[in-house]
Structure formats: structure tokens, C-alpha cells
Design an enzyme around this catalytic site. Sequence first.
Site, PDB file in Angstrom:
ATOM      1  N   GLN A 385     -62.214 -31.639   3.439  1.00  0.00           N
ATOM      2  CA  GLN A 385     -63.124 -32.773   3.613  1.00  0.00           C
ATOM      3  C   GLN A 385     -63.503 -32.893   5.075  1.00  0.00           C
ATOM      4  O   GLN A 385     -62.666 -32.676   5.950  1.00  0.00           O
ATOM      5  CB  GLN A 385     -62.405 -34.067   3.241  1.00  0.00           C
ATOM      6  CG  GLN A 385     -62.276 -34.330   1.777  1.00  0.00           C
ATOM      7  CD  GLN A 385     -61.691 -35.703   1.539  1.00  0.00           C
ATOM      8  OE1 GLN A 385     -60.626 -36.026   2.076  1.00  0.00           O
ATOM      9  NE2 GLN A 385     -62.369 -36.512   0.764  1.00  0.00           N
ATOM     10  N   HIS A 389     -61.993 -41.741   9.714  1.00  0.00           N
ATOM     11  CA  HIS A 389     -61.601 -43.132   9.493  1.00  0.00           C
ATOM     12  C   HIS A 389     -61.911 -43.925  10.749  1.00  0.00           C
ATOM     13  O   HIS A 389     -61.609 -43.482  11.845  1.00  0.00           O
ATOM     14  CB  HIS A 389     -60.121 -43.223   9.138  1.00  0.00           C
ATOM     15  CG  HIS A 389     -59.823 -42.593   7.819  1.00  0.00           C
ATOM     16  ND1 HIS A 389     -59.276 -41.351   7.708  1.00  0.00           N
ATOM     17  CD2 HIS A 389     -60.059 -43.025   6.552  1.00  0.00           C
ATOM     18  CE1 HIS A 389     -59.172 -41.038   6.421  1.00  0.00           C
ATOM     19  NE2 HIS A 389     -59.643 -42.036   5.698  1.00  0.00           N
ATOM     20  N   HIS A 515     -63.682 -45.502   5.474  1.00  0.00           N
ATOM     21  CA  HIS A 515     -63.542 -44.077   5.167  1.00  0.00           C
ATOM     22  C   HIS A 515     -64.948 -43.503   5.179  1.00  0.00           C
ATOM     23  O   HIS A 515     -65.867 -44.135   4.689  1.00  0.00           O
ATOM     24  CB  HIS A 515     -63.016 -43.814   3.760  1.00  0.00           C
ATOM     25  CG  HIS A 515     -61.768 -44.530   3.411  1.00  0.00           C
ATOM     26  ND1 HIS A 515     -60.552 -43.915   3.434  1.00  0.00           N
ATOM     27  CD2 HIS A 515     -61.547 -45.792   3.002  1.00  0.00           C
ATOM     28  CE1 HIS A 515     -59.632 -44.788   3.043  1.00  0.00           C
ATOM     29  NE2 HIS A 515     -60.209 -45.928   2.779  1.00  0.00           N
TER      30      HIS A 515
HETATM   31 ZN   LIG Z   1     -59.959 -42.050   3.720  1.00  0.00          ZN
END
Ligand SMILES: [Zn+2]
Length: 644
Positions: A385, A389, A515
Site C-alpha cells: 500500500q 497517516h 488514513h
Molecule cells: Zn491506516
Amino acid sequence: MPEISVKIKDGEAQTFQQGITAGEALKKLVSNKVRKTTVAAYNNGVSVDLSVSMTEDAVLEPLVMKSKQGVEILRHSAAHIMALAVRKLFGNDVKVAIGPSIEDGFYYDFDRAEPFTPDDFELIEKKMEEIASARLPFVRKEMKVSEAIDFFDKQGEKYKVELLREMDVETVSTYQQGDFVDLCRGPHLPDSSWLKAFKLLRVAGSYWRGDEKNPMLQRLYGTAFYDKKELKKYLNQLEEAKKRDHRRLGKELSLFTIQDQIGPGLILWQPRGALLRKLIEDYWKDEHYRNGYELLYTPHIARQDLWKTSGHLDFYGENMYSAMDIDDVKYQLKPMNCPFHIGIYKSNKHSYREFPIRWCELGTVYRYERTGALHGLLRVRGFTQDDAHIFCRPDQLEYEIFNIIDLNLHILKTFGFDQYDIYLSTRPEKYVGSDEHWEMSTEALKQALDKKGLTYQLDQGEGVFYGPKIDIKIKDQLGRSWQCSTIQVDFNLPERFEMTYTGDDGLEHQPIMIHRALMGSLERFIGVLIEHYAGAFPLWMAPEQARILNITDDQYQYSEAVYSRLRNLGVRVEKDLRNEKLNYKIREAQLMKVSYMLIIGEREKGDGTITVRKRNGENLPPMTPAEFAEMVNSECKEGTGETN
Ligand SMILES: [Zn+2]
Ligand SMILES: [Zn+2]
């Protein structure tokens, strides 16, 4: 007969006899032009067949062909017609399961001993045409569930019976077309003659209810449009998509491989693919650093207890791989990076002055996906990914969201995507966090989108349980949409992990956590990039920017020298110094989508130059290796927007 009053929205009410059909009422309420494109109706907001009898006062709206639901009704009706055709051709031994409309088309699952062949496709299409010209209506009938179970049981329709037994309603509706009765909620087209442009596309095995323990059915896929031209356009696009299929190009261009011995859904990056990925990663990291992010690295496994605290085990457990024992303690592979970043947050005390904290990581996670769902780079079991954050104060939220969107769109644009659809999802029925927090953060997301001047679609109630979110779907060269970016506010994890910071009032507060993934995952994004560019990447991310091709062995030494020189000057250059015909070598370089071919013959050797040939065949005037390197580097800088 009693009368009812019916009107279209913002229109004048008219009186009708009770029992009039929606279609008849609409004839009086809307213009001829609208009526001709009306396939169903909204009766007090509920979509219904035009043949439905109106029993009470209502606001009636035409449901027209060009609307999203209008297209769904066409495709869903086409599935029924296909099932009827299959029945007519292959008899009642063929059992039917389900037949919904899907994005771009429809399917129907059949239980049939014989496999469907391409010849069958033609037969089925022909039969569907016959059915269409017979103008068969869809006749709706309501019955008690027990009645329906009896009915379908007698026909041996075990799948329908199974569905019915699980239904928690008293009555269901069936639709009859010709001699085929199907269990369905509707609505449908008024009759089969509306089906004018359709095509069967493919057949695939599909387990009943997606469960590998169940029987394997045959899923027939098709598509339908109201307009023949649109169908043609779509079929052309499918052809083009086939040519661009990233699995095929990934193999041809030696970018990645997936092997049974390693395991399904696990990607092996070959050197060219690895280089492509490195270039993307480098760009991503630099761009984040420039925008005030700091980079993190975290492990791939953690104690099971961490996943209990984070709630992943409870809410996400079925996507996680089983635990392993290490010194009698259970550990699990990470499905997400968030708890690790929280761990880093918690390794220090924090004050409001430090905020916002922006941390990013290219974090590799592992999630369970059914074997049948795996698809090249797009659906995998281990992926990286492009995670980040952001921890901030409530008063910083809007600006942070604005910033994220800004960076997001900028990076997407660099990769060649400037068409997208944006969705804002709000509070669902089940949620955590206070109403006040939800309102504040939903407002912040809205404000940020408005300030960027972006249009978006509001998905009411579609947020995650822990906070509202923005999703961005990008559009590729073929106009296909890909969900990539997501920005989510989270009230849950800061609470679960008891995260705090000291406010300017000297008291402890809970930070807001965002996020954010921009590409989604590198695997998926690269899959999309391959298809978007059909493998011919822009120079700045091309794994092979140039390939040296000598004409004869006499230029071998000089070619080697040019190769070293260009590598030193930062050009991603390869060489093909085989004793082969130049044309043959050019063709190969073209197939590998190399950006520039550098041709070296006696003249170039004598002059200390190279002849540069573009991928499209255009020749540039001879230049020195240094000049070429400068050209490449400045073109790359332009590509990544670093020119000024
Ligand atoms: Zn996250
Ligand atoms: Zn139906």
C-alpha cells in the site's frame, strides 16, 4: 371505482381511476417524447414496472432509458431473456440460479451438464433475437413464499428453492415470460422488444454462491445497450482492452510473473518491472517528502494481541492469515499498517505544537482473497500500500484534507490521470464516535472538496463505521474507472489505542487520525498504468529509456563505451549488440516499447555520435551521448513536473 390523484414531481396532480397502470398514467402526465424513452417508473420513489396497478395517490416519475437504473433494467431483463433462450434451446434440464445486471452488462448462472461452446453463443443470441421480436411482456405475479417454494420445487429449480427458504418475507414476486417463470423483484422492461443491441461475451465457471464447496455452475456473461452504436463502441473498447491486458503485457514486457510454485496472488517482480516500481516509489517518496511527510518502515508481522486491540481480528479476521507461534506467543501477518504507525506515535509524548504529523510508508500487507477472485496485479494476496497517516487537531482537519487532495491529484496527474470521479461517503447506520465529531469531519471533507472546486457525488450512509471518507476513481485511456485513492477520517483507532497529545490548555486530548492511500497499492496501480499506457510508459518511468543497436561488429567497442557513458549520465540504457540484422533488432526494441533506439554505425563511430530513433520511427539528427543524456533528463523532469 374509487379515484386516485397522481402527479409527477413539480407537476399538477391528475385524477385517475384506481387500478390504472403506471404506464397509462404516465401517458397523461409526461410528454410523448419522454414516454418513448420510459422503461419503468418510480412510484413514490420505488421503482416499478409500467404495468403495475396504481392503488393510491402517488408521485410518479418516469424511469428513462438513459438513466443508470434504466440501463440496469435493460441488462437485467436481458438476463431473463437469455435464460428463456437457453431453456428453449437446451430444455428444462438446465437449472437456473441467479441473473443480475452488473457493471457493463449482465450474467446468468446455469447448471448444465454440457459446457456452453462458442457455437452455443450464436444459437442463444439468435434465439434471444426471436424472443425480442415476439414482444413478450414480463408478467408479474405475487405469491406466498410457501407457494413459490412449491412452484419452483415442482420444476426442479433447486437453486430458487434454496434462495426462497432463506427469505425472511411473506410474499415474493415472480415474472413470467413465455413459458419461463423466474423469481425476481423486478422491475423489467415493458416487453422483450426493447432488447435491440446485445451480445454474449464469455462463459466462466462459478461456484454457486461463490463457495468452492458448492457445485460449479456456468456463468454466461453478456452486455446490452439501448443503442446499437453504443454496443459497437463498447465491443471495440473490449478489443482494445484485451490488447492492453496487463497480464499479457506484463509477460511480453518481462515486468512480473506469478507462479504456482510460489503461490497464487503473489507477485514476483522481474528486473524491468522492479525498475519500473523503483522509479514510481522514488517519485512517490520524493513528492511526499517535499510535501511535509516523513517516511516510515514497519515489520510484516505483529503479535496477535495487537490485532485484538486494533479490532482487526474482530472486524477483519476473515481477511487475515492464520496465526503462527513464536516462542509460544501468537503472531499474525499484517493486513494493514495503521497499528504500527500508532506504535511509533506512542513511542513519544506529543504536543499540539508538533501537529500535523504526516507519516507515510510503502507498507506491504497480506490479505486473504479467494483464489477465484485473484486477477493479475489487480487482485492479489500480498501487496504494498502507498499508505499514510496524518495525526492532527480538529482545527487542522480541513486544511490537511485539502492538502491530501491536492497532493493526490497532483501525483495522479503526473502519472497521466486527470479524469476522475469523486465520492464523499457519510455516516452509516452503525458507527463509532460522537455525532459532533462526525458532523465536524464530514463538513471538513466537504469544505476541502469545495475549496478545490471539485465536484463530487454524495454517498449518503456509505462511510466506514469509524469515519467519513473520500474515494477517488480514476479514468484510464479507455474511459474505464479504477478505484485507487481513499481518504478516511478515523475516530476509532485513536480511541482503542488511547492516543493522546497535550493541548494548548495543558490537558490531554485525542488526536484526529486520517488514513490515506493514493495509488491504493503499487501492484494494482502498476496494473492500471500498464493498461493505461498499453505498456509504452512515459520516459520518466520507462524502465528502458534507450537501447543501443550496433549495425555491425565493427562498432562493438564504441557501442560498449557509449553504453557506459550513458549509464553514468543517468540514462536507463540497455544494449543489443548481437550479430543480427538491424531491422530485426529495431523490431524487437519496438515490441519491448523502448522509448529511444540509439543506432550506431561507422559514421557515428567516426563522429563520436549516435543516431536517435524514436519509438514511432522518427529519426532525430545525430548527437553526442552527452547531448542525448541531457535531452532525456530534461524530458523526464518535464514529465514529473520538476522543470521549475
Ligand atoms: Zn491506516
Ligand atoms: Zn428480473
